[in-house]
Design a protein around this motif. Structure first.
Motif, short mmCIF file in Angstrom:
data_model
loop_
_atom_site.label_atom_id
_atom_site.label_comp_id
_atom_site.label_asym_id
_atom_site.label_seq_id
_atom_site.Cartn_x
_atom_site.Cartn_y
_atom_site.Cartn_z
N GLN A 75 0.83 -1.20 0.00
CA GLN A 75 0.00 0.00 0.00
C GLN A 75 0.86 1.25 0.00
O GLN A 75 0.58 2.21 -0.74
N LYS A 76 1.92 1.23 0.79
CA LYS A 76 2.81 2.40 0.83
C LYS A 76 3.51 2.60 -0.50
O LYS A 76 3.69 3.74 -0.97
N ASN A 77 3.89 1.47 -1.10
CA ASN A 77 4.53 1.60 -2.42
C ASN A 77 3.57 2.20 -3.43
O ASN A 77 3.94 3.07 -4.26
N LEU A 78 2.32 1.72 -3.38
CA LEU A 78 1.32 2.28 -4.31
C LEU A 78 1.09 3.77 -4.03
O LEU A 78 0.99 4.58 -4.96
N GLU A 79 1.00 4.07 -2.71
CA GLU A 79 0.81 5.50 -2.37
C GLU A 79 2.01 6.34 -2.83
O GLU A 79 1.85 7.46 -3.34
N GLU A 80 3.20 5.72 -2.65
CA GLU A 80 4.40 6.47 -3.06
C GLU A 80 4.42 6.69 -4.57
O GLU A 80 4.76 7.78 -5.07
N ILE A 81 4.02 5.62 -5.30
CA ILE A 81 3.98 5.76 -6.76
C ILE A 81 2.93 6.79 -7.18
O ILE A 81 3.16 7.63 -8.06
N GLN A 82 1.74 6.69 -6.49
CA GLN A 82 0.69 7.65 -6.83
C GLN A 82 1.10 9.08 -6.47
O GLN A 82 0.84 10.02 -7.25
N ASN A 83 1.72 9.25 -5.30
CA ASN A 83 2.18 10.58 -4.92
C ASN A 83 3.24 11.09 -5.87
O ASN A 83 3.27 12.30 -6.19
#
Length: 386
Positions: A254-262
């Protein structure tokens, strides 16, 4: 029926021709003529093609075989008849032998019965001369100072005279019987006491074995409970680790996805805000973005530190439980050793008590049989008047 030399029957021949005068000649002339006639007949058979047989004459062989079988049957019948006769004679001889034995035994019994009735030893006229107990039945020279057979010159006491020998022997036999009965009773009591001691020893041994078995069963049960507890805790710990790993993996994704999205929505890639299409400015993170990143990194560090603290706490709990199990097992082993020591002490006390009783019995037997029966005791029993 007459037979030949091999035991077979000889058929009677009928003489139809008259007796030749040559038969009245001497024996050698008749023999020569018979040989010549036989030779003539043989030549006639050999030279006659109707009579001559080439090879094996089966008819003659069958006739010989029939004659041989007939002789064997006659011999077997004779042997069977002989066997039956021998068996019959054997039975007859056995019956005669039994009858003779019965007659001899009956005659011997009659003789012995007559002797027991009319020829007893006590009825013989010379019994008083051959009685082996005559000396024992005979009265001594005097039976006491008041013996009426003694005259005035017989009122004296002889050297070595023992008038109370019979009463003394009676008392000695009674005393010997009493001692024997006492010894038998003492032996029976000793056997009963030993049997009781053996029974008590066996009972203590069985009780000790039962206690050891119960302790072993209790220890095995506790060990099984301990292993089950450890297995359950390990299972729960593994399940918790798997759950934490799954949560961490999901959180990481989830953090990786959030990081990618951010990153995709950031001003750096979209070139918006202060990162516009200006060539005089460097593309980078804004102070607010850097502050958010540093806040995320600090949160991650705190989560890692908290997770490590939780793992250390679990390890402490596991170590405390292992220490408790070790202390509990040591206490159980000490309890078993104490029970074993108590059982050994009880057995040692029982052995000491048994040894003391054995010593007391030995001392009592030594006191009871202190007076040994020597030669002076047995000497009156072998005395004789002969």
């Amino acid at each position: 029926m007459p037979g030949d030399a091999q035991g077979g029957p000889v058929k009677a021949m009928r003489l139809t021709a008259p007796i030749a005068p040559a038969l009245l000649q001497p024996t050698h002339t008749a023999r020569q003529s018979t040989l010549a006639s036989n030779e003539h007949d043989r030549l006639a058979r050999v030279l006659d093609p109707k009579v001559r047989t080439i090879g094996i004459d089966r008819q003659v062989l069958d006739q010989q075989v029939a004659e041989m079988n007939e002789r064997k049957a006659l011999a077997a019948a004779a042997e069977d008849w002989d066997d039956r006769k021998r068996v019959q004679q054997d039975h007859h001889q056995v019956a005669l032998q039994e009858e003779a034995s019965l007659a001899r035994r009956k005659a011997a019994e009659d003789v012995q019965r007559y002797r027991d009735t009319f020829q007893k030893r006590t009825m013989a006229r010379e019994r008083d001369l051959n009685d082996p107990l005559a000396k024992l039945k005979d009265l001594p020279g005097r039976v006491g100072d008041d013996d009426p057979r003694c005259g005035a010159s017989s009122l004296q006491r002889f050297e070595g005279e023992d008038l109370a020998a019979h009463e003394r022997r009676v008392r000695q036999r009674a005393q010997l019987q009493e001692w024997t009965a006492e010894q038998l009773e003492h032996k029976a009591a000793s056997k009963r006491r030993e049997a009781n001691e053996e029974e008590e020893t066996l009972k203590r041994h069985n009780d000790t074995q039962a206690l050891l078995h119960e302790n072993a069963a209790l220890m095995a049960q506790q060990q099984r409970a301990k292993r089950q507890t450890i297995a359950d805790y390990n299972k729960q710990a593994a399940e918790a680790k798997r759950r934490e790993a799954a949560e961490a993996k999901a959180l990481e994704g989830q953090k990786n996805l959030e990081e990618i999205q951010n990153a995709l929505d950031s001003d750096l890639l979209t070139e918006g805000g202060e990162f516009g299409n200006r060539s005089d400015r460097m593309k980078g993170f804004a102070p607010q973005t850097m502050q958010a990143l540093r806040a995320d990194q600090a949160e991650q560090v705190r989560e890692i530190r908290a997770r490590r603290l939780a793992e250390a706490e679990r390890e402490k709990v596991m170590a405390a439980m292992a220490e408790q199990d070790r202390v509990r097992g040591q206490m159980m082993e000490e309890q078993v050793e104490r029970e074993k020591a108590v059982a050994r002490g009880q057995m040692a006390a029982a052995n000491l008590d048994q040894a003391g009783r054995h010593r007391e019995d030995a001392a009592q037997r030594n006191r009871l049989y202190a007076n040994e029966m020597g030669e002076q005791f047995f000497k009156p029993f072998v005395a004789t008047t002969r």
